[in-house]
Motif scaffolding. Structure first.
Motif, short mmCIF file in Angstrom:
data_model
loop_
_atom_site.label_atom_id
_atom_site.label_comp_id
_atom_site.label_asym_id
_atom_site.label_seq_id
_atom_site.Cartn_x
_atom_site.Cartn_y
_atom_site.Cartn_z
N GLY A 34 0.90 -1.17 -0.01
CA GLY A 34 -0.24 0.07 0.06
C GLY A 34 0.82 1.11 0.03
N TYR A 35 0.19 2.33 0.26
CA TYR A 35 1.22 3.68 0.25
C TYR A 35 0.91 4.34 1.77
N ILE A 36 1.98 4.56 2.46
CA ILE A 36 1.94 5.10 3.68
C ILE A 36 2.33 6.71 3.38
N ASP A 37 2.01 7.55 4.41
CA ASP A 37 2.37 8.99 4.34
C ASP A 37 3.36 9.04 5.50
N GLU A 38 3.86 10.24 5.68
CA GLU A 38 5.42 10.53 6.43
C GLU A 38 5.05 10.33 7.98
N THR A 39 3.82 9.98 8.32
CA THR A 39 3.70 9.30 9.91
C THR A 39 3.56 7.94 9.69
N GLY A 40 3.67 7.16 8.62
CA GLY A 40 3.69 5.69 8.65
C GLY A 40 2.43 5.12 8.42
N ASN A 41 1.43 5.94 8.24
CA ASN A 41 -0.04 5.59 8.29
C ASN A 41 -0.44 5.23 6.84
N TYR A 42 -1.04 3.97 6.56
CA TYR A 42 -1.50 3.95 5.22
C TYR A 42 -2.59 4.77 4.75
N VAL A 43 -2.61 5.37 3.73
CA VAL A 43 -3.47 6.18 2.98
C VAL A 43 -4.17 5.53 1.74
N ILE A 44 -3.44 4.64 1.07
CA ILE A 44 -3.85 3.73 0.37
C ILE A 44 -3.86 2.37 0.74
N GLU A 45 -5.01 1.53 0.75
CA GLU A 45 -4.98 0.25 1.39
C GLU A 45 -3.86 -0.69 0.87
N PRO A 46 -3.13 -1.66 1.49
CA PRO A 46 -2.21 -2.38 0.92
C PRO A 46 -2.93 -3.70 0.42
#
Length: 327
Positions: A107-119
């Protein structure tokens, strides 16, 4: 920066990653980390593998257990190492990552490490400047936008990231014996064909032209309309650089440089010729000695051919060279 490293990357965003082994009576000692432009290790490495620093100041780092996290330029983790696989951050602040908890794909993570596009993807590329990323889903490649929505539906056997608005895509055909073989073409960002599946090898566009290999195993150049700008005639060819020159190998195996009309500006007279950098120099190997030096745009050596290997100069004006310590 004198030769002293076992391995060294190019400088990016002010840093290069290096590996250096020292031999002592107690055994070999290996150091790794990021050096600045003086050659000093300013950010000690946490592992043999670390990525370059992205524009947001974060770099991927592999921990001792193999997991990957991200550090800032202080060398401290900003995103803890909780991923099995992770890529570099794009300018939009998103990075492809595959978690350790069986997320089911990239998936895609942001700069906090949270997924913003599901894996959910079997493969995932870096977002380009136009906000498109290459992904693989159900065995085929397509392209998504920054919301995770498909812009080009998965339909290709393989696909590359977009470069200058054009991407290489791979098709599979069968020969007369039923054996499968790959053949390559180009699409634009709307998913429209620029060329059909025509080439045995295809390379990214650079300065308006792309190097391709035809079915006769000869290299030429195509433009963004899919037409030959320079007909296939070389046994090897490289991209055009900003000065309008490209390194090519003639049928005799000698290297020289052509312009965008296909005419030689520097006649084939080297065992090897690399790309010109912004400083007007290119690595080249002398026919007489097979050693590497640097030539100017007239084809003359301005740094003598005395190295066993030489890279291109980077944007900071540095190049890696190799010279045996026994010389």
């Amino acid at each position: 920066i004198k030769p002293q490293f076992d391995e060294a990357t190019d400088f990016e965003n002010g840093y290069a990653y290096v590996t250096k082994t020292s031999f002592t009576l107690k055994g070999d000692k290996t150091e790794y980390g990021y050096i600045d432009e003086t050659g000093k290790i300013v950010i000690p490495g946490k592992s043999p593998w670390q990525s370059k620093f992205a524009a947001n100041g974060l770099a991927g780092v592999q921990a001792a257990d193999g997991s990957i996290g991200y550090i800032d330029k202080s060398g401290e983790y900003v995103i803890p190492p909780v991923y099995d696989q992770a890529g570099e951050f794009a300018d939009n602040g998103l990075a492809a990552a595959w978690g350790k908890t069986g997320d089911g794909g990239y998936g895609y993570i942001d700069e906090t490490g949270n997924y913003v596009i599901e894996p959910k993807f079997a493969d995932a590329g870096v977002f380009n400047e136009d906000g498109l990323a290459r992904v693989r889903y159900n065995g085929l490649y397509g392209y998504i936008d920054e919301t995770g929505a498909y812009v080009i539906q998965p339909q290709f056997y393989e696909a590359k990231d977009f470069c200058e608005g054009i991407a290489i895509v791979t098709y599979v055909s069968e020969d007369s014996t039923g054996e499968k073989e790959k053949i390559y073409g180009y699409i634009n960002e709307q998913g429209e064909q620029v060329t059909g599946p025509l080439f045995k090898e295809a390379n990214d566009f650079c300065n308006g032209l792309a190097v391709v290999k035809d079915t006769n195993d000869l290299y030429g150049y195509v433009d963004k309309e899919g037409n030959y700008a320079i007909e296939p005639q070389f046994i090897n060819a490289d991209k055009f650089t900003k000065n309008g020159l490209a390194a090519v190998d003639d049928p005799n195996g000698l290297s020289g440089y052509i312009d965008k009309t296909g005419n030689y500006v520097i006649e084939p007279k080297f065992n090897y010729a690399g790309n010109f950098s912004d400083n007007g120099l290119a690595p080249a190997d002398s026919v007489e000695t097979d050693l590497s030096g640097y030539i100017d745009e007239t084809g003359e050596f301005v740094i003598p051919a005395k190295f066993e290997g030489a890279s291109e100069f980077n944007e900071y004006g540095y190049a890696c060279v190799f010279k045996s310590i026994h010389q």
